[in-house]
Motif scaffolding. Structure first.
Motif, short mmCIF file in Angstrom:
data_model
loop_
_atom_site.label_atom_id
_atom_site.label_comp_id
_atom_site.label_asym_id
_atom_site.label_seq_id
_atom_site.Cartn_x
_atom_site.Cartn_y
_atom_site.Cartn_z
N LEU A 148 -7.31 -8.37 -4.64
CA LEU A 148 -8.75 -8.55 -4.43
C LEU A 148 -9.06 -9.37 -3.18
O LEU A 148 -10.12 -9.18 -2.57
N THR A 149 -8.17 -10.26 -2.80
CA THR A 149 -8.46 -11.14 -1.65
C THR A 149 -7.82 -10.66 -0.35
O THR A 149 -8.45 -10.72 0.70
N ASP A 150 -6.56 -10.18 -0.42
CA ASP A 150 -5.83 -9.85 0.81
C ASP A 150 -5.89 -8.37 1.19
O ASP A 150 -5.61 -8.01 2.32
N MET A 151 -6.21 -7.50 0.23
CA MET A 151 -6.25 -6.08 0.57
C MET A 151 -7.41 -5.35 -0.11
O MET A 151 -7.21 -4.29 -0.70
N PRO A 152 -8.63 -5.90 -0.03
CA PRO A 152 -9.78 -5.20 -0.63
C PRO A 152 -10.12 -3.89 0.08
O PRO A 152 -10.68 -2.98 -0.52
N PRO B 104 -14.65 -6.32 -4.20
CA PRO B 104 -13.53 -7.14 -4.70
C PRO B 104 -13.70 -8.62 -4.38
O PRO B 104 -13.38 -9.48 -5.21
N SER B 105 -14.23 -8.92 -3.20
CA SER B 105 -14.45 -10.32 -2.83
C SER B 105 -15.50 -10.96 -3.74
O SER B 105 -15.34 -12.12 -4.16
N ASP C 174 0.84 -1.20 0.00
CA ASP C 174 0.00 0.00 0.00
C ASP C 174 0.87 1.25 0.00
O ASP C 174 0.64 2.20 -0.77
N ILE C 175 1.90 1.27 0.84
CA ILE C 175 2.80 2.43 0.89
C ILE C 175 3.62 2.54 -0.38
O ILE C 175 3.84 3.64 -0.91
#
Length: 633
Positions: A343-347, A613-614, A236-237
């Motif tokens: 999509l799965t770990d950081m929606p 996203p999920s 993200d950063i």
């Protein structure tokens, strides 16, 4: 509604019934009204109310604000006031009382600093557009001059920098250096992600330094196995850093310089090997080529030099900033399926939900409405929930030259908006609902907020017949100042309630307010028809006030897209072997509302499906399981 000669309904709490005053006000002097906005009350707590005449009912309904809450219940003690009566030779102690509604609004308000101010963003956007237009005009002017000079066979005039421009440029550079040093000093004292997130920097170099330092802390925590660390945080950063234009440019300059140096070294090695075999003539030629290559040396900009220095010197006892950046990029490149990971770990971190890259940008339809508000034009907006209509109403309330009338369909919304605006405008908010009315008595209201019938009743009642503001000569916090001519703008939220229970009152308010109108809704089926009706009402106002007034066009904007990241769930119930019922939350996919007929024949419904996203990842997995790979490709 109460029919003539019908007893008034009973309520939990009543204030004393108002006494009708004559023109001379003699009755008011003998029996002063304790609360001018009190509703009619039963004469006895348990007994039946006596029949009420048509004339008396009309007087009470039009003269007093109908409030079912006792005024004393909305007051709190605020100290005492001592005075001395010279004639009686006695000291008089009076208990001061204040309205508790401001305290209620204060407690209901959102956290301080969380309210978005659209005026600042719109001012920035206007300035960007002005600068872009000025640059475009200057470019066109230069091209026109160059074309004229080319036709005449002359070179265009080369303008030299004046002394004033050179001084201005030098001063600007000095200011940037001082600001950058201030940013670096501020960042040197911050050693946690939270503190760095809350910090602000003025210069591009300071912003890059802040982001790289956050990336370094996140990478070091991940390497050490900290509980709160995650790969999603690091990426993200990293993506927020790489989205910064100044970082992109500076990093690419450094990479280009590095590759140029590498090429130069390789060329020098190749030249040394070939120089042993080549003749003197060839060696002279190679020296010439070498001189040409030296001339093509890349010169770094000031921002690139600062970033290069940060790569070289930046870091702490856990490692350098450059190594942390390399580790983050290696982590990103090591993901076999990056889209699936996102999509799965950081929606909850995908734009615009990123915690480090929240850049709000006004959309074109919002800019069009904000421009119409600046020009004091009326507008009708049809846009989905959470698409950005609230900033339009907030800007209207802030930019208006006078008081704004804000009409909402329900009391819940009235209190929500009133609490928000009470903090945003620092008080000066007036409320009108079926149960409570309130106004600040120390200043003019910035905005009147209420439901249609409550506002109509409070604003259109007869003044002068009775009321504490007349008998005492002071304003009363539970008796609103009447009249429609005090409003500079009218805001109608959820304007589709024109077709609702209080639609008649809403129409009368729109016709009574001779000011521009902003109508907002998410579910207008006939937006064009509504625009035409609002336009006819507005032009009636203009014709009544201005001779030969030009007709005013009402702006209509329909927007259909919106951001949604709310996961839907449904409660399922099952029975265990022992007979006990078990409830479970199960994800509800939007496609579950579709049928094969709808999917084939109703494209609008398919386009309107809003998936998280999920949801999208789950749909993709199901499609891969059902369809052949060749079809999906």
């Amino acid at each position: 509604e109460i029919e003539p000669n019908q007893s008034l309904p009973k309520f939990m709490s009543f204030v004393p019934a108002p006494q009708q005053a004559n023109a001379a006000g003699a009755n008011n002097a003998k029996n002063p009204v304790t609360s001018a906005n009190a509703a009619s009350a039963a004469t006895a707590a348990a007994g039946e109310a006596p029949p009420i005449s048509d004339q008396e009912l009309m007087f009470k309904m039009r003269t007093f604000d109908v409030v079912w809450v006792d005024k004393s219940a909305l007051m709190y003690k605020d100290g005492i006031a001592k005075s001395f009566d010279k004639e009686a030779r006695k000291s008089i102690i009076v208990t001061k009382q204040k309205s508790s509604i401001p305290l209620i609004l204060r407690d209901m308000a959102p956290p301080e600093g969380s309210i978005f101010d659209p005026a600042k963003k719109w001012a920035e956007e206007r300035e960007l557009r002005r600068v872009a237009q000025a640059e475009q005009d200057e470019k066109e002017a230069k091209e026109a001059v160059a074309q004229k000079a080319a036709k005449k066979g002359k070179k265009g005039p080369d303008k030299k920098k004046s002394a004033a421009d050179s001084i201005k440029e030098s001063n600007a550079l000095d200011k940037d250096k001082k600001d950058h040093q201030r940013d670096l000093q501020k960042l040197s004292n911050l050693r946690s992600l939270k503190a760095l997130q809350e910090a602000t920097c003025e210069t591009p170099g300071g912003k890059i330094h802040r982001m790289i330092k956050m990336l370094h802390l996140a990478v070091c925590d991940l390497r050490q196995g900290s509980v709160q660390s995650s790969e999603a945080e690091v990426l993200d950063i990293l993506w927020a850093l790489e989205e910064m234009k100044s970082f992109k440019t500076s990093d690419s300059e450094i990479a280009a310089e590095k590759s140029a140096k590498k090429e130069q070294k390789e060329a020098e090695k190749a030249e040394k090997k070939s120089s042993k075999k080549d003749s003197k003539k060839d060696s002279k030629k190679s020296k010439k080529d070498k001189d040409d290559k030296k001339k093509e040396k890349i010169v770094l900009s000031a921002d690139a030099k600062a970033l290069k220095e940060l790569y070289k010197e930046g870091g702490d006892n856990r490692g350098s900033y450059k190594d942390s950046l390399k580790h983050a990029r290696k982590l990103m490149n090591g993901k076999s399926n990056l889209i699936s990971f996102q999509l799965t770990d950081m929606p909850d971190r995908l734009p615009p939900l990123s915690r480090y890259n929240r850049q709000f940008k006004l959309e074109e339809w919002q800019c069009a409405i904000l421009g119409a508000i600046d020009e004091r034009s009326s507008a009708v907006v049809c846009a989905p929930t959470s698409s950005g209509k609230t900033l339009l109403s907030t800007y209207t309330c802030k930019s208006a030259n006078g008081t704004v009338l804000f009409v909402l369909p329900s009391e819940v919304l009235v209190w929500q908006i009133a609490a928000t605006y009470y903090q945003f405008f620092g008080g000066n908010v007036t409320i009108a609902t079926d149960q409570i009315t309130f106004q600040e008595i120390n200043g003019d209201a910035q905005v009147y907020i209420g439901t249609p019938r409550a506002l109509e009743k409070c604003l259109s009642k007869v003044r002068g017949a009775a009321g504490q503001e007349m008998t005492k000569g002071e304003r009363e916090f539970m008796v609103l100042d009447g009249g429609y001519n005090q409003f500079d703008y009218l805001v109608l939220d959820e304007v589709h309630t024109l077709n609702g229970p209080e639609g008649d009152a809403l129409q009368r308010i729109m016709k009574a307010c001779a000011c521009p109108c902003l109508a907002l809704s998410a579910t207008i089926g006939n937006a064009t028809q509504l625009r035409d009706w609002v336009s006819s009402v507005r032009n009636e106002h203009l014709e009544a006030t201005v001779i030969d007034a030009p007709t005013e066009e009402v702006v209509l904007k329909e927007h259909f897209a919106r951001f949604i990241n709310l996961q839907r769930y449904v409660v399922t119930e099952s029975e265990n072997k022992d007979g006990k019922k078990k409830q479970k939350l199960v994800k509800l996919h939007p496609v579950a509302a579709m049928t094969s007929d709808r999917l084939c024949n109703e494209a609008e419904l398919v386009a309107a499906l809003s998936m998280t996203p999920s949801d999208m990842m789950e749909l993709w997995k199901k499609m891969r399981a059902v369809f052949p790979a060749t079809v999906l490709e």
